[in-house]
Structure formats: structure tokens, C-alpha cells
Design a protein around this motif. Structure first.
Motif, PDB file in Angstrom:
ATOM      1  N   MET A   1       0.715  -1.087  -0.156  1.00 39.82           N
ATOM      2  CA  MET A   1      -0.039   0.169  -0.002  1.00 39.82           C
ATOM      3  C   MET A   1       0.869   1.317  -0.063  1.00 39.82           C
ATOM      4  SD  MET A   1      -2.862   1.215   2.899  1.00 39.82           S
ATOM      5  CE  MET A   1      -1.734   0.967   4.274  1.00 39.82           C
ATOM      6  N   THR A   3       1.631   5.268   0.486  1.00 34.53           N
ATOM      7  CA  THR A   3       1.123   6.358   1.368  1.00 34.53           C
ATOM      8  C   THR A   3       1.916   7.513   0.819  1.00 34.53           C
ATOM      9  OG1 THR A   3       2.692   5.975   3.127  1.00 34.53           O
ATOM     10  CG2 THR A   3       0.565   4.882   3.297  1.00 34.53           C
ATOM     11  N   ARG A  43      -3.815   6.612   2.405  1.00 34.45           N
ATOM     12  CA  ARG A  43      -3.761   5.699   1.109  1.00 34.45           C
ATOM     13  C   ARG A  43      -3.562   6.781  -0.026  1.00 34.45           C
ATOM     14  NH1 ARG A  43      -7.858   0.754   2.170  1.00 34.45           N
ATOM     15  NH2 ARG A  43      -6.689  -0.065   4.089  1.00 34.45           N
TER      16      ARG A  43
END
Length: 91
Positions: A1, A3, A43
Motif C-alpha cells: 500500500m 502512502t 492511502r
């Protein structure tokens, strides 16, 4: 993920606005998307329904949200993919 730095993005957007014009609806949507992203751990990609965006943008109507989203996309500030119940946003 993936960021990002929330404060860095806010500062970069503020600097970008110094030399570029956006309608208030697009600015409100950009900040709403950033708040949603921040609440999800910063995110870069997430799903957001039109109803959620409407609430986050002070009851902005769906047509205005769509137009604001398209403007942000055309300026290279976001990307998105429209789904059935929500839109996959990338900030």
C-alpha cells in the motif's frame, strides 16, 4: 500500500494554486479527498462513493462533484476509475 506525506501534499497543492485557477467546487473536492485519504492512513488509492463525497463537500450535488472530479483529473491532480457503487480515487 502506497502512502504519502499529508502536510507535504497540502503545501504542494497550496503552491500549485498560486499559479493555477480552480473553481471552488474542485478545491473543496480535493480537500475532501485528502481528508478521506488521511483517515485511511494516507492511502494514495481508495474507494469513495458520490454520497460520501457529497457529505464531505457540504452537500455538493452529484453533477458538481463529477465536474469537479473531471477538472482535477484534467489538471493532473487526481485519477479515478468509476465503479458500480463508488469510484476508485488516486491522489
Amino acid at each position: 500500500m502506497e502512502t504519502f506525506s499529508y502536510i507535504s501534499e497540502l503545501n504542494a497543492f497550496d503552491a500549485w494554486l498560486t499559479y493555477h485557477e480552480l473553481p471552488p467546487s474542485s478545491i473543496a473536492l480535493w480537500f475532501a479527498l485528502m481528508r478521506i485519504s488521511n483517515s485511511l492512513g494516507r492511502r494514495t488509492e481508495f474507494n469513495a462513493s458520490l454520497s460520501l463525497l457529497s457529505i464531505k463537500c457540504g452537500q455538493m450535488d452529484e453533477r458538481t462533484i463529477r465536474n469537479a472530479r473531471e477538472r482535477l483529473k484534467n489538471e493532473g491532480l487526481i485519477s479515478f476509475q468509476i465503479g458500480r457503487a463508488s469510484c476508485r480515487e488516486r491522489v
